[in-house]
Design a protein around this motif. Structure first.
Motif, PDB file in Angstrom:
ATOM      1  N   ARG A  66       0.851  -1.187   0.000  1.00 19.18           N
ATOM      2  CA  ARG A  66       0.000   0.000   0.000  1.00 19.18           C
ATOM      3  C   ARG A  66       0.884   1.232   0.000  1.00 19.18           C
ATOM      4  NH1 ARG A  66      -5.006  -1.378   0.620  1.00 19.18           N
ATOM      5  NH2 ARG A  66      -5.814   0.584   1.413  1.00 19.18           N
ATOM      6  N   TRP A  67       0.460   2.243  -0.760  1.00 18.97           N
ATOM      7  CA  TRP A  67       1.176   3.508  -0.730  1.00 18.97           C
ATOM      8  C   TRP A  67       0.964   4.130   0.638  1.00 18.97           C
ATOM      9  CZ3 TRP A  67       4.393   3.547  -4.484  1.00 18.97           C
ATOM     10  CH2 TRP A  67       4.050   3.115  -5.760  1.00 18.97           C
ATOM     11  N   ASP A  68       1.961   4.846   1.137  1.00 20.50           N
ATOM     12  CA  ASP A  68       1.836   5.449   2.462  1.00 20.50           C
ATOM     13  C   ASP A  68       2.690   6.708   2.550  1.00 20.50           C
ATOM     14  OD1 ASP A  68       0.886   5.382   5.198  1.00 20.50           O
ATOM     15  OD2 ASP A  68       2.924   4.862   5.775  1.00 20.50           O
ATOM     16  N   GLY A  69       2.092   7.790   3.034  1.00 29.17           N
ATOM     17  CA  GLY A  69       2.832   9.017   3.256  1.00 29.17           C
ATOM     18  C   GLY A  69       3.468   9.599   2.010  1.00 29.17           C
ATOM     19  N   LEU A  70       2.773   9.488   0.880  1.00 30.76           N
ATOM     20  CA  LEU A  70       3.317  10.037  -0.370  1.00 30.76           C
ATOM     21  C   LEU A  70       3.316  11.564  -0.319  1.00 30.76           C
ATOM     22  CD1 LEU A  70       1.508   7.779  -3.011  1.00 30.76           C
ATOM     23  CD2 LEU A  70       3.909   7.650  -2.303  1.00 30.76           C
ATOM     24  N   THR A  71       4.402  12.158  -0.724  1.00 27.73           N
ATOM     25  CA  THR A  71       4.460  13.621  -0.827  1.00 27.73           C
ATOM     26  C   THR A  71       3.626  14.056  -2.029  1.00 27.73           C
ATOM     27  OG1 THR A  71       6.390  13.592  -2.287  1.00 27.73           O
ATOM     28  CG2 THR A  71       6.829  13.648   0.097  1.00 27.73           C
ATOM     29  N   GLU A  72       3.283  15.317  -2.085  1.00 34.82           N
ATOM     30  CA  GLU A  72       2.536  15.834  -3.246  1.00 34.82           C
ATOM     31  C   GLU A  72       3.335  15.626  -4.526  1.00 34.82           C
ATOM     32  OE1 GLU A  72      -0.651  16.796  -3.578  1.00 34.82           O
ATOM     33  OE2 GLU A  72      -0.739  16.087  -1.512  1.00 34.82           O
ATOM     34  N   GLU A  73       4.648  15.802  -4.413  1.00 36.17           N
ATOM     35  CA  GLU A  73       5.537  15.604  -5.570  1.00 36.17           C
ATOM     36  C   GLU A  73       5.502  14.150  -6.042  1.00 36.17           C
ATOM     37  OE1 GLU A  73      10.295  16.178  -6.583  1.00 36.17           O
ATOM     38  OE2 GLU A  73       9.473  17.048  -4.753  1.00 36.17           O
ATOM     39  N   ALA A  74       5.563  13.217  -5.090  1.00 36.08           N
ATOM     40  CA  ALA A  74       5.532  11.787  -5.434  1.00 36.08           C
ATOM     41  C   ALA A  74       4.183  11.419  -6.050  1.00 36.08           C
ATOM     42  CB  ALA A  74       5.808  10.935  -4.196  1.00 36.08           C
ATOM     43  N   ARG A  75       3.095  11.941  -5.469  1.00 33.49           N
ATOM     44  CA  ARG A  75       1.752  11.667  -6.007  1.00 33.49           C
ATOM     45  C   ARG A  75       1.643  12.176  -7.445  1.00 33.49           C
ATOM     46  NH1 ARG A  75      -1.876  10.020  -2.330  1.00 33.49           N
ATOM     47  NH2 ARG A  75      -3.655  10.603  -3.605  1.00 33.49           N
ATOM     48  N   ALA A  76       2.136  13.378  -7.686  1.00 28.94           N
ATOM     49  CA  ALA A  76       2.073  13.960  -9.027  1.00 28.94           C
ATOM     50  C   ALA A  76       2.867  13.127 -10.025  1.00 28.94           C
ATOM     51  CB  ALA A  76       2.599  15.391  -8.999  1.00 28.94           C
ATOM     52  N   LYS A  77       4.052  12.669  -9.616  1.00 30.08           N
ATOM     53  CA  LYS A  77       4.885  11.838 -10.496  1.00 30.08           C
ATOM     54  C   LYS A  77       4.184  10.515 -10.809  1.00 30.08           C
ATOM     55  CE  LYS A  77       9.592   9.890 -10.911  1.00 30.08           C
ATOM     56  NZ  LYS A  77       9.278   9.409 -12.230  1.00 30.08           N
ATOM     57  N   LEU A  99       0.982   9.808 -10.666  1.00 29.82           N
ATOM     58  CA  LEU A  99      -0.200  10.053 -11.505  1.00 29.82           C
ATOM     59  C   LEU A  99       0.181  10.378 -12.945  1.00 29.82           C
ATOM     60  CD1 LEU A  99      -2.473  11.997  -9.003  1.00 29.82           C
ATOM     61  CD2 LEU A  99      -2.820   9.675  -9.898  1.00 29.82           C
ATOM     62  N   SER A 100       1.304  11.068 -13.138  1.00 30.03           N
ATOM     63  CA  SER A 100       1.729  11.399 -14.502  1.00 30.03           C
ATOM     64  C   SER A 100       2.180  10.155 -15.268  1.00 30.03           C
ATOM     65  CB  SER A 100       2.849  12.441 -14.479  1.00 30.03           C
ATOM     66  OG  SER A 100       4.075  11.861 -14.074  1.00 30.03           O
ATOM     67  N   ALA A 146       2.819  -2.079 -11.031  1.00 29.04           N
ATOM     68  CA  ALA A 146       1.478  -1.706 -11.488  1.00 29.04           C
ATOM     69  C   ALA A 146       0.726  -1.033 -10.346  1.00 29.04           C
ATOM     70  CB  ALA A 146       0.710  -2.929 -11.958  1.00 29.04           C
ATOM     71  N   TYR A 147      -0.035   0.004 -10.707  1.00 30.37           N
ATOM     72  CA  TYR A 147      -0.897   0.698  -9.754  1.00 30.37           C
ATOM     73  C   TYR A 147      -1.935   1.464 -10.556  1.00 30.37           C
ATOM     74  CZ  TYR A 147       2.157   4.639 -10.972  1.00 30.37           C
ATOM     75  OH  TYR A 147       2.866   5.592 -11.645  1.00 30.37           O
ATOM     76  N   ASP A 148      -2.940   2.002  -9.864  1.00 31.71           N
ATOM     77  CA  ASP A 148      -3.943   2.796 -10.578  1.00 31.71           C
ATOM     78  C   ASP A 148      -4.023   4.195  -9.973  1.00 31.71           C
ATOM     79  OD1 ASP A 148      -5.591   2.697  -8.311  1.00 31.71           O
ATOM     80  OD2 ASP A 148      -6.703   0.976  -9.058  1.00 31.71           O
ATOM     81  N   ALA A 149      -4.865   5.012 -10.553  1.00 31.78           N
ATOM     82  CA  ALA A 149      -4.938   6.428 -10.196  1.00 31.78           C
ATOM     83  C   ALA A 149      -5.461   6.691  -8.781  1.00 31.78           C
ATOM     84  CB  ALA A 149      -5.796   7.180 -11.209  1.00 31.78           C
ATOM     85  N   THR A 150      -6.021   5.673  -8.118  1.00 30.72           N
ATOM     86  CA  THR A 150      -6.481   5.891  -6.741  1.00 30.72           C
ATOM     87  C   THR A 150      -5.293   6.014  -5.785  1.00 30.72           C
ATOM     88  OG1 THR A 150      -6.605   3.529  -6.242  1.00 30.72           O
ATOM     89  CG2 THR A 150      -8.619   4.588  -7.114  1.00 30.72           C
ATOM     90  N   LEU A 151      -4.120   5.505  -6.208  1.00 33.52           N
ATOM     91  CA  LEU A 151      -2.898   5.519  -5.406  1.00 33.52           C
ATOM     92  C   LEU A 151      -3.113   4.964  -3.994  1.00 33.52           C
ATOM     93  CD1 LEU A 151      -1.159   8.888  -6.422  1.00 33.52           C
ATOM     94  CD2 LEU A 151      -0.857   6.596  -7.390  1.00 33.52           C
ATOM     95  N   THR A 152      -3.825   3.829  -3.936  1.00 35.18           N
ATOM     96  CA  THR A 152      -3.981   3.163  -2.648  1.00 35.18           C
ATOM     97  C   THR A 152      -3.010   2.001  -2.525  1.00 35.18           C
ATOM     98  OG1 THR A 152      -6.025   2.381  -3.686  1.00 35.18           O
ATOM     99  CG2 THR A 152      -6.251   3.492  -1.586  1.00 35.18           C
ATOM    100  N   SER A 153      -2.957   1.172  -3.551  1.00 31.13           N
ATOM    101  CA  SER A 153      -2.084   0.006  -3.480  1.00 31.13           C
ATOM    102  C   SER A 153      -1.318  -0.184  -4.781  1.00 31.13           C
ATOM    103  CB  SER A 153      -2.906  -1.243  -3.158  1.00 31.13           C
ATOM    104  OG  SER A 153      -3.890  -1.434  -4.148  1.00 31.13           O
TER     105      SER A 153
END
Length: 112
Positions: free
Chosen positions: A15-26, A28-29, A48-55
């Motif tokens: 599971r993704w955890d504590g992602l910074t805004e920068e990491a989330r943007a990267k 998602l891009s 592999a992951y999807d845009a929900t950035l949960t897992s």
């Protein structure tokens, strides 16, 4: 005399955890490059992951001593996933994995 090497396919989930805004943007891009269609078993690992950035899921091919079994192959794959995620500056938690020994897997072939 060398030990027998077996090839394992390992799926590491987390599971993704504590992602910074920068990491989330990267992430998602690049989400289009990390869908299920791109998922392969490779020595480097396929993420592999999807845009929900949960897992997320990594798939690895691990070659190791048959005597060490699936547990060692799973531990090696989790270590590779941790290293890749940390070097990319991505936060994660709850890694778990499942390994399959491709050398002992029984293949059921159907007649045509």
């Amino acid at each position: 005399m060398s030990a027998t090497q077996h090839t394992y396919r390992v799926i590491v989930r987390g599971r993704w955890d504590g992602l910074t805004e920068e990491a989330r943007a990267k992430l998602l891009s690049e989400v289009a490059d990390h869908g299920l269609a791109q998922l392969r078993f490779t020595p480097e690992g396929s993420l592999a992951y999807d845009a929900t950035l949960t897992s997320f899921t990594y798939r690895y091919v691990i070659v190791s001593d048959a005597a060490d079994g699936e547990e060692m192959a799973a531990a090696l794959a989790e270590d590779r996933a941790e290293t890749a995620l940390r070097s990319a500056g991505l936060g994660f938690r709850e890694l778990r994995s499942r390994a399959t020994d491709m050398d002992t897997m029984k293949i059921n072939r159907r007649g045509r």
